[in-house]
Design an enzyme around this catalytic site. Structure first.
Site, PDB file in Angstrom:
ATOM      1  N   ASP A 284       7.466   4.134   6.719  1.00 26.66           N
ATOM      2  CA  ASP A 284       8.305   5.342   6.747  1.00 26.66           C
ATOM      3  C   ASP A 284       8.718   5.646   8.170  1.00 26.66           C
ATOM      4  OD1 ASP A 284       7.568   5.743   4.081  1.00 26.66           O
ATOM      5  OD2 ASP A 284       5.909   7.079   4.635  1.00 26.66           O
TER       6      ASP A 284
ATOM      7  N   HIS B  79       3.497   6.536   5.484  1.00 28.49           N
ATOM      8  CA  HIS B  79       3.252   5.094   5.400  1.00 28.49           C
ATOM      9  C   HIS B  79       3.776   4.491   6.710  1.00 28.49           C
ATOM     10  CE1 HIS B  79       4.206   6.249   1.183  1.00 28.49           C
ATOM     11  NE2 HIS B  79       3.375   5.306   0.802  1.00 28.49           N
TER      12      HIS B  79
HETATM   13  C1  XLS Z   1       3.653   6.613  -5.455  1.00 29.12           C
HETATM   14  C2  XLS Z   1       2.570   7.200  -4.687  1.00 29.12           C
HETATM   15  C3  XLS Z   1       2.726   7.081  -3.193  1.00 29.12           C
HETATM   16  C4  XLS Z   1       1.421   7.374  -2.512  1.00 29.12           C
HETATM   17  C5  XLS Z   1       1.305   6.868  -1.129  1.00 29.12           C
HETATM   18  O1  XLS Z   1       3.838   6.860  -6.626  1.00 29.12           O
HETATM   19  O2  XLS Z   1       2.420   8.528  -5.085  1.00 29.12           O
HETATM   20  O3  XLS Z   1       3.737   7.909  -2.749  1.00 29.12           O
HETATM   21  O4  XLS Z   1       1.147   8.731  -2.502  1.00 29.12           O
HETATM   22  O5  XLS Z   1       1.460   5.497  -1.063  1.00 29.12           O
END
Ligand code: XLS
Ligand code: NI
Ligand code: NI
Length: 462
Positions: free
Chosen positions: A130, A127
């Site tokens: 991140d 993301h």
């Molecule tokens: C959250 C989601 C997230 C997505 C990406 O539960 O799994 O991590 O994979 O935004």
């Protein structure tokens, strides 16, 4: 409640509680106790070796590496301090000083690429938040983001590691408390759009073959204050803008929606595969999106992972997989590493039948348990997941080669292969023609579904 402090749920993007806050070290090696992980075979008792995942071994016409297209999640590996609703993070990250600065963000990049190198994972996902922090203004945020993207590009070029998909975190910052594209505030919608524009730019630049939308807060807490129709219309408008923008800049990667029924919202609009497909069809988006299916989200939706995969596959819309598992005793997204061979076999069976991934991969959207706080636990966790999928692949390939299940299922529907069944399937039967037919035949005789026999057969392969 004594002794229990107020808490914030740990965000998967950008908020870390660090147990140890040593200042950034200039180390050439961040995981000095971990060797490069290699395949040693099922007889090995070396915990720092693959016992089943042999990247170059060919199974069903392709190397294991190419079947799996394993990905590592930047948020879990680099940003997840392993906090939980009742306590702070425990993860030891001696390379991270805990500050939300560009310097600290840049310092994490070499750590992550050393991890990818040693674990022999080819892809990664992130993301925007991140990899880089919120700045003093939106433009400052974007400026820092693109600096870290520069760094990622350099590391990608030097290592051959690749981006599997990018995404924007539209759920961590308090401004997204009411959602991003489904927020009642148009200004928040615009902020989200700005983040997505920049995250698509970055994904394009880094050569990512996919871009994911997980609508973290695109849902509602209660209908009492919600105009559902307007919110869902806005979500669709947002996604159409992304499609238009990608076209404009020549980004040809695949867009994915990642279904999840709830958490953090009470109800999320992308609740499961079927709901996503219906939404995409209703708003004319199905040509532009596939699904990124996550095991733990399937569990939360009250489905099996194989159900979610089949719903997506039947619509030609299975794009990628977030590989993890839940805990059947806990009702939340525990994001555990996949260790259940029954589960990985069921995933690989579908993947093989689909002909494998095109743009997608098996991204470990998974984190260690809070008790597994040492850096080396990152390796044990991924080794376990990769070995579990390797076993699943081998078993699935054997099952398909033997063809016993396929033959059973084919025979089960054979009454549709000719006669009245083929007329039903081809659309040439009617209620009247079937009325005439049914009145003339003997009462239908049923064949056993043999579920238990087939479950026994499946266990024979494991
Ligand atoms: C959250 C989601 C997230 C997505 C990406 O539960 O799994 O991590 O994979 O935004
Ligand atoms: Ni996910
Ligand atoms: Ni999840």
């Amino acid at each position: 409640m004594d002794g229990r402090k107020d808490f914030l749920l740990p965000s998967p993007c950008g908020r870390v509680n660090l147990a140890s806050n040593n200042h950034n070290q200039t180390m050439s090696e961040y995981f000095p106790n971990v060797p490069k992980i290699k395949y040693e075979g099922a007889g090995s008792d070396n915990p720092f070796a693959f016992h089943h995942y042999n990247p170059d071994e060919v199974i069903a016409g392709k190397t294991m590496r190419d079947h799996m297209r394993f990905g590592a999640a930047y948020w879990h590996c680099m940003r997840n301090g392993l906090g939980d609703p009742f306590g702070d993070g425990t993860a030891q990250m001696p390379w991270d000083n805990g500050e939300e600065t560009l310097e600290n963000a840049l310092a994490r990049v070499p750590v992550f690429f050393e991890f990818l190198d040693k674990i022999d994972i080819d892809y990664y996902c992130f993301h925007d938040r991140d990899i880089s922090p919120e700045g003093e203004s939106l433009s400052h945020t974007h400026e820092m983001f693109h600096k870290v993207v520069d760094e990622l590009e350099t590391y990608q070029n030097n290592s051959g590691k690749k981006l599997l998909w990018g995404t924007a975190c539209l759920f961590g910052h308090p401004r997204y408390a009411h959602g991003a594209s489904t927020s009642p505030s148009a200004d928040v919608f615009a902020y989200g759009a700005s983040q997505v524009k920049n995250a698509i730019d970055a994904t394009h630049r880094l050569g990512g073959p996919g871009y994911t939308f997980w609508g973290g807060r695109e849902g509602y807490g209660s209908l009492i204050n919600t105009n559902m129709k307007r919110e869902v219309d806005h979500l669709a408008a947002f996604l159409h803008m992304a499609v238009d923008y990608a076209k404009k800049i020549g980004y040809t990667g695949q867009f994915y929606i990642e279904p999840k029924p709830r958490e953090p919202s009470t109800h999320q609009y992308d609740s499961d595969s079927a709901a996503c497909l219906n939404f995409l069809r209703e708003y004319g988006l199905l040509d532009h999106f596939k699904l990124n299916i996550e095991t733990n989200h399937a569990t939360l939706a009250g489905h099996t992972m194989e159900h979610e995969l089949e719903v997506a596959m039947n619509a030609g819309a299975l794009g990628s997989i977030d590989a993890n598992r839940g805990d059947e005793l806990l009702g939340w997204d525990t994001d555990q590493f996949p260790t259940n061979i029954y589960g990985t076999t069921n995933v690989m069976l579908r993947l093989l039948k689909m002909g494998g991934f095109t743009t997608g991969g098996l991204n470990f959207d998974a984190k260690r348990r809070r008790e597994s706080h040492e850096p080396e636990d990152l390796f044990h966790a991924h080794i376990g997941g990769m070995d579990a999928f390797a076993r699943g692949l081998k078993i699935a390939a054997k099952i398909i080669e033997d063809g016993k299940f396929d033959e059973f299922v084919k025979n089960r529907y054979s009454s549709y292969d000719s006669g009245v069944g083929s007329k039903i399937e081809s659309g040439s039967a009617s209620l009247e023609s079937l009325d005439r037919y049914a009145l003339e035949i003997a009462p239908p005789q049923l064949a056993s579904g043999r579920q238990e026999r087939l479950e026994n057969l499946l266990n024979d392969y494991l």
